[in-house]
Structure formats: C-alpha cells, structure tokens
Design a protein around this motif. Sequence first.
Motif, short mmCIF file in Angstrom:
data_model
loop_
_atom_site.label_atom_id
_atom_site.label_comp_id
_atom_site.label_asym_id
_atom_site.label_seq_id
_atom_site.Cartn_x
_atom_site.Cartn_y
_atom_site.Cartn_z
N PHE A 812 31.76 36.90 50.20
CA PHE A 812 32.16 36.58 48.82
C PHE A 812 31.83 37.72 47.87
O PHE A 812 32.66 38.13 47.05
CB PHE A 812 31.45 35.30 48.39
CG PHE A 812 31.63 34.96 46.93
CD1 PHE A 812 32.83 34.47 46.47
CD2 PHE A 812 30.59 35.16 46.03
CE1 PHE A 812 33.00 34.16 45.12
CE2 PHE A 812 30.75 34.86 44.69
CZ PHE A 812 31.96 34.36 44.23
N TYR A 813 30.63 38.25 47.98
CA TYR A 813 30.23 39.36 47.09
C TYR A 813 31.10 40.59 47.34
O TYR A 813 31.47 41.30 46.39
CB TYR A 813 28.75 39.69 47.30
CG TYR A 813 27.86 39.11 46.22
CD1 TYR A 813 27.93 37.76 45.90
CD2 TYR A 813 26.97 39.90 45.50
CE1 TYR A 813 27.13 37.22 44.89
CE2 TYR A 813 26.17 39.37 44.50
CZ TYR A 813 26.25 38.03 44.20
OH TYR A 813 25.48 37.50 43.21
N ASN A 814 31.43 40.87 48.58
CA ASN A 814 32.26 42.05 48.87
C ASN A 814 33.68 41.86 48.35
O ASN A 814 34.30 42.82 47.88
CB ASN A 814 32.28 42.31 50.38
CG ASN A 814 31.04 43.04 50.85
OD1 ASN A 814 30.47 43.85 50.12
ND2 ASN A 814 30.59 42.76 52.06
N GLN A 815 34.19 40.64 48.44
CA GLN A 815 35.53 40.38 47.89
C GLN A 815 35.54 40.59 46.38
O GLN A 815 36.42 41.28 45.85
CB GLN A 815 35.95 38.95 48.23
CG GLN A 815 37.36 38.61 47.75
CD GLN A 815 37.61 37.12 47.75
OE1 GLN A 815 36.96 36.37 47.02
NE2 GLN A 815 38.55 36.67 48.56
N ARG A 816 34.55 40.04 45.70
CA ARG A 816 34.51 40.17 44.24
C ARG A 816 34.12 41.58 43.82
O ARG A 816 34.43 41.99 42.70
CB ARG A 816 33.54 39.15 43.65
CG ARG A 816 33.93 37.71 43.95
CD ARG A 816 35.39 37.44 43.60
NE ARG A 816 35.89 36.21 44.12
CZ ARG A 816 35.88 35.06 43.47
NH1 ARG A 816 35.36 35.01 42.26
NH2 ARG A 816 36.38 33.97 44.02
N ARG A 817 33.45 42.31 44.69
CA ARG A 817 33.17 43.73 44.40
C ARG A 817 34.48 44.51 44.27
O ARG A 817 34.58 45.46 43.49
CB ARG A 817 32.30 44.30 45.52
CG ARG A 817 31.85 45.73 45.31
CD ARG A 817 32.58 46.71 46.21
NE ARG A 817 32.35 46.41 47.61
CZ ARG A 817 33.20 46.77 48.57
NH1 ARG A 817 34.32 47.41 48.26
NH2 ARG A 817 32.95 46.49 49.82
N ARG A 818 35.51 44.11 45.02
CA ARG A 818 36.83 44.73 44.86
C ARG A 818 37.56 44.20 43.63
O ARG A 818 38.15 44.96 42.87
CB ARG A 818 37.70 44.45 46.10
CG ARG A 818 37.32 45.18 47.34
CD ARG A 818 38.38 45.01 48.41
NE ARG A 818 38.47 43.65 48.92
CZ ARG A 818 39.51 42.85 48.73
NH1 ARG A 818 40.54 43.25 48.04
NH2 ARG A 818 39.52 41.63 49.23
N TRP A 819 37.52 42.89 43.46
CA TRP A 819 38.31 42.26 42.41
C TRP A 819 37.81 42.58 41.01
O TRP A 819 38.61 42.82 40.11
CB TRP A 819 38.31 40.73 42.59
CG TRP A 819 39.13 40.26 43.73
CD1 TRP A 819 39.78 41.05 44.66
CD2 TRP A 819 39.41 38.91 44.11
NE1 TRP A 819 40.43 40.27 45.58
CE2 TRP A 819 40.23 38.95 45.27
CE3 TRP A 819 39.04 37.68 43.59
CZ2 TRP A 819 40.68 37.80 45.89
CZ3 TRP A 819 39.50 36.53 44.22
CH2 TRP A 819 40.30 36.59 45.35
N GLY A 820 36.50 42.58 40.81
CA GLY A 820 35.95 42.75 39.47
C GLY A 820 36.36 44.05 38.79
O GLY A 820 36.99 44.03 37.73
N PRO A 821 36.04 45.21 39.38
CA PRO A 821 36.43 46.47 38.74
C PRO A 821 37.94 46.65 38.60
O PRO A 821 38.41 47.17 37.58
CB PRO A 821 35.83 47.53 39.68
CG PRO A 821 34.71 46.84 40.37
CD PRO A 821 35.15 45.43 40.54
N SER A 822 38.71 46.20 39.62
CA SER A 822 40.17 46.37 39.52
C SER A 822 40.74 45.50 38.40
O SER A 822 41.67 45.91 37.70
CB SER A 822 40.84 46.03 40.85
OG SER A 822 40.77 44.66 41.11
N THR A 823 40.20 44.30 38.24
CA THR A 823 40.66 43.43 37.14
C THR A 823 40.40 44.09 35.79
O THR A 823 41.28 44.13 34.92
CB THR A 823 39.93 42.07 37.21
OG1 THR A 823 40.26 41.43 38.45
CG2 THR A 823 40.33 41.18 36.06
#
Length: 1429
Positions: A812-823
Amino acid sequence: MEDLKYRGQKREGRHRDTWDPFQLNPVGAEKESKRRCFQLAQYLVAVIVGLAVLTTAVLAKGSLLALSTLSSPTSMRSPKEKQFYMLMLVFCLVCPNFLVFLKSLWRCAFKSFVQPNLKTMLFICAVECLVSLGTSVLVLVVMPQFDVLTNLFISGGVCIVAAILQIVFRLQRETWKIVFPICSLILTVAGYCLLGIDYYVRVSSYVDRQSTDCFVYVGIGIFSSLLISLCWWENPLQATNRMQDTLSELDGFRDFVFVISSILRIIVIGAVYLFYHLLIQKSIPWLDFNLQKDWELLQIGLGLLFLQAFCSAACHWFGVVACKIHAVRMSFAVPLCCTGPAVLLLGLILFITQAQKLDGAKQGTITEFCESLVYLSHKNTTPVVLLEITRSICRTSLNSYYLQWPFSMLALEGVCMWSGFVTCTYYVWKIKVQRIERTSQLFVRRLYESAFIDLSLLLNTKMKVPRARNQESHDEIQKCVIYLCATMWHETYDEMLKILTSMFRLDRYRGDPKEDHKDCFDFECHIYVDDAFMTEKDTGKRLVNSYVNDLIHVVIEVYRVFTNKEPDDVSIIETPYGGRLMFIMPEANMLYIHLKDKSLIRNKKRWSQIMYLYYLLGWKGYIVKNPQKIPRQNNPCRASLISLDGESFLLPQDENDNKRKFISDEHTYILALDGDTDFHPKAVILLVDRLRMYENVGAACGRIHPTGMGPMVWYQKFEYAVGHWLQKTAEHVFGSVLCSPGCFSLFRGSALMDDNVLKRYTTTATRAAEYVQYDQGEDRWLCTLLLQQGWRVEYNAASDAYTNSPQEFKEFYNQRRRWGPSTLANTLDLLHNGSETVKRNSSISRLYILYQMFTVGSSILGPASVTLMIAGAFQFVFQITGTLSIIIASIPPVFYIIVCFVAKPNNQITIAGILSVLYAFLMTASFFSIIGDMVIQGTFLTPTGLFLVSMAIMYMVTAILHPEEFGMIIYGLMYFICIPSGYLLLTIYSLVNMHIVSWGTRESNKGEKEVKKSHDILCDRNCRLCCWDMKIQITQETENLMLQQIKGQVAQQAPPRPITNQEITQQPAAELEPQAKLDATEEEAVEGAGEGAKKPPTDTPNGKAAKGNGAASSWSYDGDEKQSISLSASDEDDDDEEEEDDDDLMTFGLEETKELPVSDWVKPVREEFWKKLTYANMKRNLQEQIRYTLRNKNQDDVCEELVLMLTDTLNGELSGVGPEDILTGSQLEELQYALAEQARRVLKTSRMERLEKRVKRAIEKTLTAPQVQKLDEGEQDFWNKLIERYLKPIIDTKAHQEEVTRELKSLRNKAVFLYFIINVLWVVATFFLQAIGNDVISIKIPKYYPNGSESGEYLKVEPLSLMFLFSFAILLLIQFLAMLYHRIYTLIHVVSYRTTEKDYKQKDDEDDDYGLTLENHIANGLVITSDDL
C-alpha cells in the motif's frame, strides 16, 4: 436448491466422458437478469415524477390565476392591495427570465463565449421582445379584466402559430396525421369565437354590470396570444431543415443571446406595467404603503409569488426528468395535458366545499349568493383568496338574472381551447427518447413561460422528424465500436479469472441472436501481457513464462464455463514484439492476447497503452480509411473464416475493421482495463452513454471498488468511497474530473488522437520531473493532456468496477508513493497552465481552478493539520498545555523524516507501521476524549463538537444516499484512526522517496524464478521461529569436481523411468507464490518408448492433459514448476520427429500444406490447445457445437436427434481410445467422414437437407486444431516501425542513470523543503498563538446548550484554528451539495437504463436462406464478388 440440482446434472453429463469432470465456476458467470425490485423502483420513480409534474403545474397555474383575480379592477380589494398583487404578477413574469439570465451569464463568464452574429442576434431579440410584449399584455392587462374561468381557458390559444406552421410545412410522419394540427387550428379559432359570443351575451344580459369595453380586451387578448405563440417558432423550423445555417449558428452563441434577450424581456415587462398602470390607468398609489400595517397583504402576495415562481421552475425541471427517464407519456404528457382540467376541478371542489364557510353569504339562488359577497369585503373573517375567486366566478353567466344557459358556451370554449392545444402537441405522445438525452436535445428553448407552464413545456418539446438534418437518427447514434484493452503485469490466476469472466460476460450480453436488447455496439478484447517470456537456463530457449501459462488455462477454463466446450478457433501468431494468441469468443467477438517480450519492446503500463493506442487508432484507423489494405483471404472454406453460427464469410478479426469504415473516430472507444478488473456489461454501457450523448466528453470513469481482505483493504474501502462520493462528484459537477483511473475508464478515440495528446504521451522521460509526472501516474497524466486540449472527463457513479487493492502495508505504501507525487505534479501542471486551460476547456472555469487551488493547499497543509490534531489529542487525553502538546506532537514526524532520509525503504515502512499503530491508539483515545469533553461541557455546540457531529451526520446521510454502498460506513472508524498514517506518515514517505521510480508492486517474476533449477542444494529447509518464517538453503559450488563426478555416476546408474501422476503435484491456483520443487529424477532426460507406442497421458488435477506420441515427442504438463521437460535424446532427432508428429496432428481442409518455421515458445503453447482433440473434450465439443449452430433454427427435435446420433457415431469410432488420448490425423479424417455421413442421413430422414452445410461446418470446427499463422506484411511493417520509433527497449548508460538519480534526489530535496517550510510555518504560528495565551489573542464564542439557552460562558478559540476549521467545513459542504446534485442525475440515468436494459427474452427469428449467407446490417448494397474471395 434448483441451482444445486442443475449443476449436479451438468457434472454427471461430464462425468460420463472423463474421470475429471470438475471445473471452476467464476462468480458472475451466470446470466444477468432484471431484478424485480429495480423494476418496481423504476415505476415508482415514474409515478412520483408524474405526480410532481402535475402538482407543481396545478399550483403554478392556480397561483397565477389567484394573483390575476386579486389584482382585477372588479376585485373588492383596495387600490393599494390591487397594485401590490399586480406587482407580484410582474415578478412572476420576471422570475424565469432572471433565472435564464443568471445561467446564461454564468456559462458565458465561466464556460464558453462565442462572438455572436449581429443579424441573427437582432432577429432573435426582436422575436423575444414580441413574445414578452404579448405575455405581459395578456397577463398584466387582459387577464385582470376577465373572470377566473375565462383566464383559465384563454391560455390554450397560444398554440395557434405552431399549428399553422405544422400544416404549412407538413411535419407529420404519416400523411393522415395532418388532421391533428388542422383540428387544433379549427378548435382554437372556435374557442376565440365562443369567447366573443360569451362576452356579447354577458353585455346584453347585464351580467354583473358588464361594460362594452370588454370587447376591446377580447381583441387585445387574441392578438397577444398570437404574439406569445411566436415563442416556439424554432420547433417547426428545425424539423423542416429550413434556416438550418441560422439555427446551427445560433446554437454556438445561444448563451450570449439569452443574456441580452432576457434583459430585453424584463425591460418590456416593466415597460408594459408602467405604461398601462401609470400612464393609462394612473393606479399606482405607493405613497402610504406600510409593511407593518399590511402584514396579511404581504403574506398573501409574497406567498403566491413564491408558490408560482418555485412551482413553475420545479415543473419545468420535473418535466425534463420525466423525459430523461423515458416516462414521456405517463409522467410528462398526461400530467401536463391534465393540468387545465385539474385546476378547474380543484377550483370547483373548493367553490362547492368552501362556499358554506363564507360567513354572511346568502345560501339561496346563485344570484343572491353573488350579491351578498359584496358585503363580505369589509369583514376579516373570510379568506381573501377564496372570496375573490368566488366573486370572480360570479362574473360569469351563472350570475345572469335572465338566461343561465350561455354559461355552457364558456364551458364549450374551455373544451375547444384544451382540445386545440392537445391536438397541436400530439407528437409528444409518440416521441422516442434516447437512453440519456441532453436537455437541448429534448427541448428547443432553455426558457420556459411561467404564465403558461403546461403549454410551454409541451410546445417546447422537440419534434423529432426523420428528415431533420440537425439530428442524428436513432440507429446512427447507436453505432460504435469498443476496444477493451487490459494490461497485465504479473497477475495471479484468480485475478486473470476476473478479467476474462468480465470479457466473456460482455460477449454473451452483446452477441446472442436469440435475445433482444437495444445496446448495439461492436467490440474486441485485447490483453497486453508485460514480461511474458523467460529464457530457460539449460537450453537457452525463449519460452512463455508461468503467467502466460496461467492465462491460457484461464481462457480455456472460462470458455468451458460459458460454452461447456473448448475454444474453437485459436491462432498463434509470431509478432515483432513477441507473440499473439487469437481466439474467437462464443458469440463471434474477438479476443487477442498480446505477449510482450521485454527484450524486443518496452514493458510497463504506459508503453503497453501507447502500443494498443497506435495499433487500434493508428494502424486500424489507417487501414479503415484505405480499404484495399484490409487482408483478403483466398479460400472461403477455411474453418476460421466462419463465425460460430456460420453466418459470415469475412474473418471475424477483419469484420470489425470492415464495420469501422462506417463508424467515425468520435464513436470509436477504448476501454482501458487492468488485468484484475471485474465488471458487468451495465457498467460499460453506462459509460458509453456519456460519450455517445456528449461530444465534448473525452473520457468517462466509473465507481471503483477495492477488493480483498484485511485492515489495509478496509481503510481503502472507506477512502475510495469518500473519494468517489464527495471529491469525484464535486469535480464532475463544478468542472471536470482530473483523473480517470486506468483500471476502468472509457476514452473517446478522437480525443486520444487529438493534437498534444497521444503524440505527447509517447514522450520518453529524461528529466526528474518527467519521471514523476509521466511514469509514476500515467493515467492522471493522460487525463491532464485531455483537459488541456479542451476535452471533458466525467464520472458515472452507477458504473461499478472491482479491482484488487494492496492488502499488505508495504504494498500500500509503495503504491501511494507513486500516486502521491504524480497527483501533485499533474495538478500543479494543470494549475500552472490554468488560464490557457480555461480558454480551451469549456468545462473548466476560473472558479474551478480556484477550488482546485484550495484543495491542493489543504492537501499540502495536511501533515501540519494532522500534527495539530494529534496535539489536540494529547491536550485532551493527558491534560497538558497547548504549547507542550504541539512540541510533543511534532517529535514523531521530525523523527520519521530523519528515518526516511537515512534508512532503507523497507525499514522506513516498518517504522511507519509501528508509528501507525501507536497513532491509532492515540486517535481512539482522542475520539472518546472529545465525546467525554462534550459530556463535561454539557453541550456539543463547540467548534470541535459541531464539526465532529456535522461530519458524522454528513457521512451518514451520504451513505444513506448510496444504499448499495451503505456498508462502507462501518469502515469509517478504521479510516478515522488511520488518518495520521495516511495523511502524515504516508505523505512524508512519498515525498522523501520521490527519487525511487520503480513501481514497488508486483515486482516479482515467478516465471523467471521457476526456471532456476535446484541444482547443488545440499540443504533446503523451511523453519518457523516464533511468528517469523525462515528459509535455509546450503548450496555447493558447481566447480567442485568431486560432486560433479558423484552426480554424474548417479545419473548413469539410475535407470530412466516415466513421470507418473503421483510425482507431479499441482499447487492450488489461488496461491500467489508457487514454489518450484522438482525431483532430481524428474529432471533427467527420459527415453521414449518405441516408435508408434502411446504413452499414458499425464493429467494434472486441473484436468490439463499432456501429450505423448511417437518415439521422440514433446511432453508438456502443468505442474508446480510450469515448464517443459524434454523427452528426446538429441535436439536434431527431436526436431525431425516433431515435424512429422505435427503434420499428423494438423487438420485437413486447411490451405497450409507445410508448417511454418516457428519460434521455441510456439510449440508448448500449441500443445496446450491440442488437448481439445482428446476423446472426452471432442465428445462434449461436438454436442455443444451442434446445439449452438442450430440454436436459432427452431428445430429442437432435429438438433437433439443429431446430437444423439453423432455422439453414438463418435463413441463407436473411438471405442478403443482413452478419454485423455489425443487423436492422430488419420483418426480425425476417418472420424470426420463418419460424422458427416451420419449427419447427412439424419438430415435427409428429417427432410432438413438445407441444414447440412451448417452441420458439416460444426463438425469441421470441432475437429480443427490450433493454427500457427503468419502476420500480415503490412502489419509486420507497422510493428517494426512503431517499435523503432517509440517502443524500442530503453538501455540507459550508467552515466545517464547516475545523472537521473542525482536530478531526482535534487527534486526530492526541493519538494521536501517546500512542504516542510509550509507546514512548519503553520505549526509555529499555532504554537505562538498558544504561547501568547487565549486571553490575549482569541475569538470569544458564546456557549449555548442544546436546548438553545445561553450559558453565560464564552469559548475561546484561536483565529487560525477556527479559520482552518471553517474553511474545511465549507469545502465539505460544497462537496456535499455537489454529491446531492450528482445523485439525482445518476438516479435519472439508472432509471433510464433500466427501461432499455437487455431483458434476455427470446425473439422469433425467421430461418435464413439455404447455405451460408453474408449478413451486413450497415451497407445493404454491398456485394461480395469472386475477386473478393
């Protein structure tokens, strides 16, 4: 119980043919059916809307009549009261114009502004002024002079111009229907004549001292009605193709015209009022008006004004809803046509029942009763409105001393007027509405006439005439082609099962010719498998890995579930990017599986998207525009040229290309999917509706539901729910959705092909910011490109899709590590170019940009806000000072920032997990402390208490409005206690690790791991220590000569033995990480038996048979190791023998005379599909193929007789063959001849010779082996050039990688510093406000108890905290209101879908011509010649 029996019967039938009759049955594989509760809800909604239309129309019309009666010169009110009511009438006429002015001004200011054509605008404004003049003269001048019944009837005459235009232009679908407008014209003219005669009788009979000047008002009334009827001039003209250029041009700048015309209409209304009452009547006495003395007057006047204005607007809105939910007759036409009679009936009931309550009125004859009403005008015991309406009725011929029969003329006038407008609007009763229609497609004008709301809505409804050029016909608007494109990256067996089941569901929904439905679309399924190949360590062969093997097994399994047989037409094609498997689905739709070799083409999702977008939109669009490029076949007798029911000469894979010639890029759609998405056909159709009906919509997404088990999934369930319930709906309503998720989104082909979209999407990231924006959130970047080009992205809440979500904390943390900055990167990019985007995109306004700035600011301040919330929790729980609590609360975030900079990512996640648990305990304590504080204070009316209670109420109401998702509210507590983890720790982790650009999820490749042999492992143990699993392996270097010699001697001494069933164990498909455990003896080469000897086929528990035939053959099995085991002595002999064996197994009747040279990976894949030629599979396939081929021929008896006889023939021919043995070529030839002869005899006996070719084709399809095909030369060239230009594997030099890493770390440092400074400033400001003390700087709020009484104490709140709390509350309120609006329109869409939903009812099909026919519904004149074949 019935389901259990049915499944048991099917299983028994399979058990007669094989010892392995067991199969999977994926959830949702059963046929969809209409749910009874939805049907009842649909009718209930239609009834409610119909009643709402009728009620609001009656109230609007009744309140207008009451106001005109109260303002009449013959009214018993004082002059001041009369003029006040007259002023209320003026406001009634102004209200709709004012509303249209506001809406049009909003659209011009914040949506789009088009420079108007001056000539057209002047023409429209002149017509609007005439209409406004007629309306204001009729309502303000004429109607007060008449009685209430005449006023009710006279409005029916406003349809006279519409009737004349219908007669002149002959707008009827059928010639005889011209009778309707002719009758309307005659009846309306007759009504006007009766009106004049009625008033002539009144004057001559001295009814109520009627003066002769009434004839002037009758003439003015008729003339003003003619002017009003000009209002709907557009409706007949748009249906005649006249003035098309003007009307089309007008659509572009209609908003600006409405701004000007509504101002002009208001000016005309005011001018008529002032001119008549000030200059002519001189009856405006406002000098002594006192609000306090005239409270009753205000109450009545404003009440009637509000009732009329609100009900007319509500009636218009409910009328639009009624049309959109396909209840045109029941909920629109019937209520509006009954409005006049309903008002009359209601008035008579009130007159009869309430007349007794008029104290002081004589109850004798009608004339005595009417005379006595004069004396009641000075008494306050009588309801004013009832008295005046009763007095107005007394002005009719009922009050005549001489003759009362002329009153029947007034009644006849009403019948004529009502019949006139009903016959004029006859076309409304037959109107056909699309599933989802824009209001502009239903109604000509946006403006409604509040004075004549019923007539206004009926006359404003568009006349849909077939020859109208400005409308698409029903059939044209339905044409579209959908490409389902799923990208796979290391999915498990169960995840693949979901996506394949969904695709086969859509195939069944779309294709069954026995069942009716209105969703006409063509589709293809494409699955792009990343990293599909592996290199076998020993042989160096490039083979498909275990993920592809799993996918093949899933396709076969799902095909069995849906059809009870094996896939019929399978083609294996080598391609420049790897390989392709081509299947024809049960209903003749195509399924392509593209196997990507990462050594030949770039892997990862974005490059797979570029791959299919260029292939489907670029290449296929090119060959469609150049029909000579479509591949031609030389032999129409090939089995694969015929769809399953034998009704097309064209290859199914070419048929869609042929159909697409008639479909524009605007109606070519790409459905982007993930490899684990689960959806139903309804979800796709609801998205298609959005793109079909709104040309500016470039993409639409549905409601994504995360699936899985565990606390992380529970957190995500509520997070996704809140995100869709509030954030997505707010974006949809106020502007445009910013991100359409790639797991389930529909894109318009022309939008993706637009400038700066697909071409820009191919950009290879070279700078640090590009890696973050382009590769970490490709879905959001694609939507950003669409928005910047002017396309709109929408959200449909009823389109449900389910996808697996991370179940582990680390994933979960690795997925959101991608999503957060790109968002953040994409949103900032959109805001940075906000002014340019606003110019291009009509859906995005400056206010929406401001809203997004506020949401971005809130997200940036998220860590500081959570820290202050934690400080408040410390203050509540431990009763420490505010300043100390802030210091304590700031320690963990600062500590975690340091950890993230110095520790490895895995260790960072571990520490985050520990902190998350601690924070969860604190949040739980804080929650109960807040409740305890409210109990101690004795009130919840504190800022914190109000916020908490209002949040709880808002989320509860939101969940209630989503009844199917109400259970999500349970996970709200989990979400609440995880707020510090999700908004503080996760934000820190995402920012500090921004320089890591790997995906972090599904990174393992079990295919690569499994080929590693367990050579030289001396010890291999799995140990368990407390709660930790440990794997211990002790290996020996292969350079140890002694060990090699020992192993060699053992190998020489050990006799070869065949592999048995017991030695090959199959791990359940649901397990995610099957381990390779290969016995040493199984790895040895096994010598084959003598030539021609049959080996017993090895079968796994899944029923996947292996093949063994000949002295040297390839033997594949599906064990844990998922790899091929060579059974040959030498490679050369193996190749020669396999070619001979392959030739035997190739079916006859194909044009290939020799086998094409193929790659290593092709043969194992082909052998997997050869298992359809086993006796058990063939028997089942033949039975189902015959039933399927004759399914719509209405010959069930013949079909079952054929099945029985051919099964007996098959059993007789193959009596000596085992159930799992694969037949040889000679056996297949003999079997085909025997089956064909038997079928011919049965059909001849039944006199059904015309079905012989169909049955023979079914037999051939049953015996057809998978084919290895060659890619078309044009397509081969396309792929080579596409890969060369855009998709060549990226090989970065070490220097470049180091440079990128340095840039990424630099970008990371800047982002962390900016975030850190902003949040620290916020925390420090709050800290100093706390340090200064509440007595110095604070806002004092009076403390109230829940009963409303003031306690006398004051609550001291810091200004910053109150401001932030207030801002956040406003944001949530805005989102909540948007959700309410979105819910209503989602309900409209769902109800309209249910009315046209596929019912799975059988339809009667006529038998087609003898033999094979070509069905082409698009081009009736298309003929296939010998050259084409």
